[in-house]
Design a protein around this motif. Structure first.
Motif, PDB file in Angstrom:
ATOM      1  N   PRO A  11       0.807  -1.226   0.000  1.00 43.64           N
ATOM      2  CA  PRO A  11       0.000   0.000   0.000  1.00 43.64           C
ATOM      3  C   PRO A  11       0.836   1.270   0.000  1.00 43.64           C
ATOM      4  CG  PRO A  11      -0.568  -1.446   1.849  1.00 43.64           C
ATOM      5  CD  PRO A  11       0.605  -2.027   1.191  1.00 43.64           C
ATOM      6  N   ALA A  16      -5.036   0.251  -0.651  1.00 47.69           N
ATOM      7  CA  ALA A  16      -5.918   0.633   0.452  1.00 47.69           C
ATOM      8  C   ALA A  16      -7.379   0.470   0.060  1.00 47.69           C
ATOM      9  CB  ALA A  16      -5.637   2.070   0.877  1.00 47.69           C
ATOM     10  N   LEU A  52      -4.432   0.465   8.269  1.00 45.59           N
ATOM     11  CA  LEU A  52      -5.738  -0.001   7.826  1.00 45.59           C
ATOM     12  C   LEU A  52      -6.320  -1.059   8.755  1.00 45.59           C
ATOM     13  CD1 LEU A  52      -4.854   0.013   4.061  1.00 45.59           C
ATOM     14  CD2 LEU A  52      -6.538   1.493   5.157  1.00 45.59           C
TER      15      LEU A  52
END
Length: 315
Positions: A11, A16, A52
């Motif tokens: 990412p 994402a 995340l």
């Protein structure tokens, strides 16, 4: 029935966008997420995975730090596309998640052998971790159900005129993977540059919920595609394919990877079936784009603000 999988990623803003689905859709049993150097350095990609898993309140998901450089060629990131951090545009706050102690290749090995059933691998960055697994633990191939990769192209590149970024970043790893006898589905630029999140879809995201705002914060710094024409959701395609393979057109082909010279990183398919009697990759060649946009909006709209650790948009 859920799909047990290991997600290998770098990412990256479109990563994402995919991880937002991965961590919130009950159809996926996430057994491990591994990071790799690609869009930005492995330190940054690892931290972005943790951002995340923190944001989506998934502290139980194991995260392992992966390869910091390609097998042979020098590492060069894509911070010109994804920003210096890889995920600018949203401040995630103090993180509540952390990596496990094992490196990615060993964590993948352990995870594959911790279950009686087979596990699907999904790779959306450079394929270094997967190549390391094949070389270090070749016996583990029998524990892999299939490998879905975002990478390659039959019709031209986005890093050079012939090479797609993930394959170009570590072509030697890609060659090892494509020659491994794994059941591989390649979702490359032939599809992902069509799978644009449209301007209308992005407008709806912004008004949808906190996760939509977070994603739009990132998309505002995403230098791929355009605001007017749409932003390519390269990596999201791997998850959409797993859930809705009927939305893709595939062709079985033999695909070679060029590892040196001016065409380094190219994925060359024997389209005429003139040099190979066998095939090694299921190649995605087209997608139902309106269905993709509708599905993505539906997925994000279902994420409750009460299930996340919200941060704030960066200035």
């Amino acid at each position: 029935m859920t799909i047990p999988l290991i997600f290998d990623t770098d990412p990256g803003i479109d990563d994402a966008a995919a991880i937002a689905i991965l961590l919130t859709n009950d159809e996926f049993e996430v057994r491990l997420i591994t990071s790799v150097a690609g869009n930005v350095s492995v330190d940054k990609t690892t931290n972005n995975v943790l951002k995340l898993t923190h944001y989506f309140n998934r502290p139980e998901v194991k995260v392992a730090r992966g390869a910091e450089k390609p097998l042979v060629k020098p590492f060069k990131d894509a911070s010109n596309i994804h920003g210096k951090s890889g995920m600018p545009g949203y401040e995630f706050g103090e993180l509540s998640t952390k990596t496990i102690s094992k490196k990615a290749v060993d964590a993948i090995h352990e995870t594959l052998n911790s279950y009686d059933d087979k596990t699907t691998l999904v790779a959306v960055g450079a394929f270094t971790n997967i190549a390391n697994l094949i070389q270090k633990y070749p016996q583990d191939l029998k524990k892999i159900e299939r490998l879905i990769v975002m990478g390659g192209s039959l019709t031209g590149g986005n890093l050079t005129s012939v090479a797609e970024f993930n394959v170009f970043t570590d072509p030697d790893a890609a060659k090892i993977v494509f020659e491994s006898d794994l059941d591989i589905t390649m979702i490359g630029l032939d599809v992902t540059e069509k799978a644009l999140l449209t301007k209308q879809s992005m407008s709806e995201l912004l008004q949808m919920n906190e996760t939509g705002k977070m994603l739009m914060g990132l998309f505002g710094h995403y230098q791929d595609g355009s605001d007017a024409g749409g932003k390519p959701m390269h990596d999201v395609n791997t998850l959409y394919y797993l859930l809705h393979p009927e939305k893709y057109q595939l062709e079985d082909l033999w695909v070679d990877v060029v590892t040196d010279g001016p065409a380094i990183g190219a994925t060359v398919a024997d389209i005429l079936h003139s040099t190979h009697s066998q095939t090694n990759v299921h190649v995605a060649k087209d997608i139902d784009v309106p269905a993709f946009n509708a599905w993505y909006l539906l997925q994000i709209s279902g994420i409750s603000d009460g299930n996340i650790n919200a941060g704030r948009l960066e200035n």
